[in-house]
Motif scaffolding. Sequence first.
Motif, PDB file in Angstrom:
ATOM      1  N   SER A  52       6.987 -10.151  -2.358  1.00 36.45           N
ATOM      2  CA  SER A  52       5.690  -8.959  -3.112  1.00 36.45           C
ATOM      3  C   SER A  52       5.616  -8.613  -1.711  1.00 36.45           C
ATOM      4  O   SER A  52       4.158  -8.971  -0.807  1.00 36.45           O
ATOM      5  N   ARG A  53       5.967  -6.968  -0.954  1.00 35.61           N
ATOM      6  CA  ARG A  53       5.242  -6.502  -0.260  1.00 35.61           C
ATOM      7  C   ARG A  53       4.057  -6.263   0.488  1.00 35.61           C
ATOM      8  O   ARG A  53       2.917  -6.637   1.445  1.00 35.61           O
ATOM      9  N   SER A  54       3.856  -5.200  -0.838  1.00 32.08           N
ATOM     10  CA  SER A  54       2.414  -5.131  -1.567  1.00 32.08           C
ATOM     11  C   SER A  54       1.468  -5.881  -1.646  1.00 32.08           C
ATOM     12  O   SER A  54       0.010  -6.359  -1.255  1.00 32.08           O
ATOM     13  N   ARG A  55       1.644  -7.425  -2.682  1.00 29.22           N
ATOM     14  CA  ARG A  55       0.610  -8.107  -2.109  1.00 29.22           C
ATOM     15  C   ARG A  55       0.847  -9.467  -0.994  1.00 29.22           C
ATOM     16  O   ARG A  55      -0.018 -10.297  -0.749  1.00 29.22           O
ATOM     17  N   GLN A  56       1.712  -9.649  -0.002  1.00 25.32           N
ATOM     18  CA  GLN A  56       2.095 -10.197   0.656  1.00 25.32           C
ATOM     19  C   GLN A  56       1.651 -11.756   0.268  1.00 25.32           C
ATOM     20  O   GLN A  56       0.669 -12.638   0.666  1.00 25.32           O
ATOM     21  N   TRP A  59       6.215 -14.148  -5.341  1.00 24.21           N
ATOM     22  CA  TRP A  59       6.821 -13.517  -6.570  1.00 24.21           C
ATOM     23  C   TRP A  59       7.711 -14.053  -7.281  1.00 24.21           C
ATOM     24  O   TRP A  59       8.673 -13.519  -7.121  1.00 24.21           O
ATOM     25  N   HIS A  95       9.663  -3.587 -13.940  1.00 29.84           N
ATOM     26  CA  HIS A  95       8.027  -3.181 -13.941  1.00 29.84           C
ATOM     27  C   HIS A  95       7.320  -2.216 -15.191  1.00 29.84           C
ATOM     28  O   HIS A  95       6.184  -2.409 -16.167  1.00 29.84           O
TER      29      HIS A  95
ATOM     30  N   ASN B  11      11.320   4.037   5.085  1.00 28.02           N
ATOM     31  CA  ASN B  11      10.543   3.351   5.518  1.00 28.02           C
ATOM     32  C   ASN B  11      10.318   3.627   6.795  1.00 28.02           C
ATOM     33  O   ASN B  11      10.595   4.547   7.088  1.00 28.02           O
ATOM     34  N   ASP B  79      10.520   2.911  -7.746  1.00 30.39           N
ATOM     35  CA  ASP B  79       9.645   3.141  -6.590  1.00 30.39           C
ATOM     36  C   ASP B  79      10.417   4.334  -5.637  1.00 30.39           C
ATOM     37  O   ASP B  79       9.626   4.537  -4.254  1.00 30.39           O
ATOM     38  N   ASP B  81      12.668   3.472  -3.669  1.00 32.71           N
ATOM     39  CA  ASP B  81      12.629   3.548  -2.154  1.00 32.71           C
ATOM     40  C   ASP B  81      14.179   2.424  -2.121  1.00 32.71           C
ATOM     41  O   ASP B  81      14.131   1.897  -1.040  1.00 32.71           O
TER      42      ASP B  81
END
Lengths: 119, 119
Positions: A52-56, A59, A95, B11, B79, B81
């Motif tokens: 997860s890039r947002s949560r680093q 996932w 999601h 990006n 998203d 993206d």
Amino acid sequence: MSFDPSTLVYNDAGLIPAIAQDATSGEVLMMAWMNQEAVARTLATGRVTYWSRSRQSFWVKGETSGHVQELVNLRIDCDRDCLLLTVNQTGAACHTGRRTCFYTEVRSGAEVELMQPER
Amino acid sequence: MSFDPSTLVYNDAGLIPAIAQDATSGEVLMMAWMNQEAVARTLATGRVTYWSRSRQSFWVKGETSGHVQELVNLRIDCDRDCLLLTVNQTGAACHTGRRTCFYTEVRSGAEVELMQPER
């Protein structure tokens, strides 16, 4: 040739895009990112695991929602910089509750929503 | 809602990944990148046009090889993206001459080549 996740081509953030496709319907469900360890974990456990890039953080898909992805097979593209995962998807992949993340289509210059969230 | 390519999420390099899927077989053929202008050109011409990161130029798929991709539809993910293009593919999608770029599969820890170049 035995497979070594370190031989894949990762971007500057150490990530590789992974496309998930439904093994039964052939529908493309989503695209997310993996790092080298996520690729290894996915293969070792058979449970698709992204980064997860947002949560680093790792996932494990469906860990909270129950909408897990069981890995059927993993393919590598010619440049080794993209993965294609065939999966058995439980429940909605998106999601938002929709079957696939690709639920918006451009038609004659307009955006059309193709499906509603599942119940 | 009318579609504006500037509303997509690009990006840091101004690019968005685009997955091409065969409209007939459902096979995932390749993943490449588009910038905002490539998205607009693809929609305007119906000929799938990527941005080549290596050549730093527009890449009208099949312009030199003849292996063109005719756009059937364009979908956007939740998203905004990532894009999913359904295409009519002429000839091989992969520069190696294979039908799809995803011709290598990991099986029991080993890499297996699934297909040979077409003639």
